[in-house]
Design a protein around this motif. Structure first.
Motif, PDB file in Angstrom:
ATOM      1  N   VAL A 283       0.857  -1.179   0.000  1.00 32.95           N
ATOM      2  CA  VAL A 283       0.000   0.000   0.000  1.00 32.95           C
ATOM      3  C   VAL A 283       0.896   1.234   0.000  1.00 32.95           C
ATOM      4  N   ILE A 284       0.390   2.350  -0.408  1.00 31.50           N
ATOM      5  CA  ILE A 284       1.149   3.589  -0.548  1.00 31.50           C
ATOM      6  C   ILE A 284       1.855   3.987   0.754  1.00 31.50           C
ATOM      7  N   VAL A 345      -3.793  -4.713  -7.050  1.00 31.97           N
ATOM      8  CA  VAL A 345      -2.875  -3.574  -7.155  1.00 31.97           C
ATOM      9  C   VAL A 345      -3.617  -2.242  -7.092  1.00 31.97           C
ATOM     10  N   ALA A 346      -4.920  -2.295  -6.806  1.00 32.30           N
ATOM     11  CA  ALA A 346      -5.704  -1.061  -6.728  1.00 32.30           C
ATOM     12  C   ALA A 346      -5.242  -0.164  -5.586  1.00 32.30           C
ATOM     13  N   TYR A 347      -4.578  -0.754  -4.575  1.00 38.36           N
ATOM     14  CA  TYR A 347      -4.085  -0.002  -3.429  1.00 38.36           C
ATOM     15  C   TYR A 347      -2.639   0.473  -3.603  1.00 38.36           C
ATOM     16  N   GLN A 348      -1.966   0.023  -4.657  1.00 41.75           N
ATOM     17  CA  GLN A 348      -0.543   0.345  -4.794  1.00 41.75           C
ATOM     18  C   GLN A 348      -0.308   1.845  -4.917  1.00 41.75           C
ATOM     19  N   GLY A 349       0.855   2.258  -4.444  1.00 46.46           N
ATOM     20  CA  GLY A 349       1.183   3.680  -4.456  1.00 46.46           C
ATOM     21  C   GLY A 349       1.040   4.321  -5.814  1.00 46.46           C
ATOM     22  N   ARG A 350       1.584   3.681  -6.864  1.00 45.87           N
ATOM     23  CA  ARG A 350       1.529   4.283  -8.196  1.00 45.87           C
ATOM     24  C   ARG A 350       0.086   4.438  -8.681  1.00 45.87           C
ATOM     25  N   VAL A 351      -0.806   3.525  -8.258  1.00 50.81           N
ATOM     26  CA  VAL A 351      -2.205   3.610  -8.666  1.00 50.81           C
ATOM     27  C   VAL A 351      -2.923   4.716  -7.887  1.00 50.81           C
ATOM     28  N   ILE A 355      -4.663   8.163  -9.196  1.00 45.70           N
ATOM     29  CA  ILE A 355      -6.061   8.549  -8.955  1.00 45.70           C
ATOM     30  C   ILE A 355      -6.112   9.952  -8.358  1.00 45.70           C
ATOM     31  N   LEU A 356      -5.218  10.261  -7.431  1.00 47.19           N
ATOM     32  CA  LEU A 356      -5.170  11.617  -6.874  1.00 47.19           C
ATOM     33  C   LEU A 356      -4.787  12.636  -7.949  1.00 47.19           C
ATOM     34  N   ASP A 357      -4.017  12.178  -8.925  1.00 46.15           N
ATOM     35  CA  ASP A 357      -3.646  13.056 -10.031  1.00 46.15           C
ATOM     36  C   ASP A 357      -4.877  13.469 -10.839  1.00 46.15           C
ATOM     37  N   LEU A 358      -5.955  12.682 -10.748  1.00 47.14           N
ATOM     38  CA  LEU A 358      -7.203  12.984 -11.461  1.00 47.14           C
ATOM     39  C   LEU A 358      -8.107  13.943 -10.693  1.00 47.14           C
ATOM     40  N   ARG A 421      -0.850   6.998 -15.841  1.00 47.37           N
ATOM     41  CA  ARG A 421      -1.559   8.268 -15.634  1.00 47.37           C
ATOM     42  C   ARG A 421      -2.116   8.804 -16.952  1.00 47.37           C
ATOM     43  N   ASP A 422      -1.305   8.761 -18.009  1.00 48.37           N
ATOM     44  CA  ASP A 422      -1.766   9.241 -19.309  1.00 48.37           C
ATOM     45  C   ASP A 422      -2.980   8.436 -19.779  1.00 48.37           C
ATOM     46  N   THR A 423      -2.957   7.116 -19.525  1.00 51.53           N
ATOM     47  CA  THR A 423      -4.076   6.269 -19.927  1.00 51.53           C
ATOM     48  C   THR A 423      -5.356   6.683 -19.207  1.00 51.53           C
TER      49      THR A 423
END
Length: 464
Positions: A283-284, A345-351, A355-358, A421-423
């Motif tokens: 997790v993040i 992997v929905a909890y992973q830091g990069r994910v 999501i916060l980037d959105l 993120r771009d996706t």
């Protein structure tokens, strides 16, 4: 204490000689002491010779790195607890006589290239740990017949050409402290002195020999020691700040991150502080989360979400909406949380960071919602993120893709987080699936959607 006689300039400094039972017997006669040294005098005694590689190790004469002037200025700003402006001019003013004559020597640079303005890292008690010095041409004399108390005097002639001062560790702290003292003297128009803590080693290496033992100490201090985890530091900053309100966006982000970690939202007890083994693996981390939050604060304030509780609740709402939309929401109970499904992997830091980037897009899409922090807003956010994930091809029968598939799509490794993120951004702005789009098209369209979102938020702010 200083005594000048003829051409001699004898310094006598009170020191403590600690015992070190761990040193090999054949090195027990190598003395070292603890003391405090006037930083202005130290700048005179120490020539500041930088390391220069040589194919013959026996011809190496110094171990210090190239001087990083930005770091010097940052240390000075930290000690002063004040912003320093016109930094290049100030450095040239105070250090010109010391370093400019040596600018053509290996490892030198003059004038230094550094930012014009340096801001401090806040602290109530600005200080730093002791520096490590090596000296040839000095001696330690016990102050009494009773050597058990360790009290002694360090004596040397500052004008003796055989005197050799070298820095094992702390060259940036010395220069930064000297810079701070010079600035304070200039501002106050009075004599200011600062004695910095030092551990001094005598004649570990002979004056004309390679600095073999000094190099080993340098390696021990700078390479073998483990740096404290960033997430632990982030967690402790609010404790150091005590009851004072956040000073800036970084401190506000720290407070929000800790609330999300400890009391609000779907990640309570799960956000990691690896240094103390807190949270759930994969997790993040707290440091990663806080960095992402800091970038969002101006936008949250821009739409009227300004209080600590409101900002925390809104971000918790976005994270909950995402986990529900992903079909991967897990709610392990108890303080001793276990592990997540390895394929989740929905909890992973990069994910989560993506999501916060959105969030800017979420704010834009939610602009017609009466209350941005509400059950209805969370449901709309969930639908938005679910539709985005579907168009991005990230859901398999309503569930976020497995870790193995996530990896196959090159969302891990170098450049993976950028592509992911771009996706998401491309899928958010498109009405059709972007699953078969090439990365170049995804990146280009994602940039267009980001720009459109920023413009829309900015326009809304102006209208208000």
């Amino acid at each position: 204490m200083k005594n000048e006689t003829g051409g001699a300039s004898v310094e006598r400094i009170s020191v403590i000689v600690p015992r070190n039972p761990f040193v090999r017997p054949d090195l027990q006669d190598k003395r070292h002491c603890l003391c405090a040294l006037d930083v202005a005098k130290l700048m005179e005694w120490w020539p500041g010779t930088p390391h220069s590689p040589h194919r013959n190790a026996s011809k190496v004469r110094a171990i210090q790195r190239f001087l990083d002037w930005k770091r010097v200025a940052q240390i000075a700003s930290y000690l002063l607890q004040d912003e320093i402006v016109n930094v290049p001019e100030r450095i040239d003013e105070f250090f010109r006589d010391i370093y400019e004559p040596k600018k053509n020597e290996p490892g030198r640079e003059w004038p230094p290239r550094v930012s014009k303005v340096i801001t401090p890292m806040k602290s109530e008690f600005p200080t730093f740990p002791n520096i490590l010095l090596h000296v040839n041409g000095a001696e330690i004399t016990p102050t009494s017949a009773d050597t058990q108390d360790g009290a002694a005097t360090l004596t040397f002639d500052a004008n003796n050409p055989q005197l050799r001062f070298s820095v094992i560790d702390g060259q940036h702290r010395i220069n930064g402290a000297y810079f701070a003292v010079c600035l304070m003297r200039q501002r106050r128009q009075e004599k200011v002195q600062w004695d910095i803590p030092a551990e001094v080693f005598l004649a570990l290496d002979e004056a004309n020999d390679p600095p073999r033992r000094q190099a080993q100490i340098f390696i021990d201090v700078n390479f073998n020691q483990k740096k404290v985890d960033r997430s632990l530091v982030v967690d402790l900053f609010p404790t150091a700040r005590s009851k004072t309100d956040p000073f800036d966006a970084k401190e506000r982000a720290q407070d929000i991150g800790r609330k999300l970690m400890l009391e609000t939202g779907p990640l309570v007890g799960m956000i990691q502080i690896p240094g103390i083994k807190y949270g759930v693996k994969d997790v993040i981390t707290l440091a990663t989360l806080v960095n992402a939050i800091e970038d969002l604060l101006p936008m949250l304030r821009g739409v009227g979400i300004s209080s600590l509780d409101a900002q925390t609740e809104f971000l918790a709402q976005c994270l909950t909406a995402w986990l529900e939309a992903s079909g991967r929401f897990e709610s392990p109970s108890g303080s001793g949380r276990g592990t997540l499904d390895p394929e989740n992997v929905a909890y992973q830091g990069r994910v989560l960071v993506s999501i916060l980037d959105l969030v800017p897009a979420i704010l834009w899409k939610m602009k017609r919602v009466h209350s941005l922090v509400s059950a209805s807003a969370q449901e709309k956010t969930k639908s938005l993120l679910q539709e985005t994930a579907e168009r991005a091809g990230l859901l398999d029968d309503g569930v976020f893709i497995d870790k193995s598939v996530f990896k196959d799509r090159k969302y891990l490794g170098s450049g993976g987080i950028g592509l992911f993120r771009d996706t998401l951004w491309a899928a958010l702005g498109s009405t059709d699936s972007v699953r078969r789009w090439k990365p170049e098209r995804i990146s280009e369209f994602a940039q267009e959607v980001r720009a459109k979102t920023r413009k829309a938020l900015s326009t809304d702010g102006e209208d208000e």
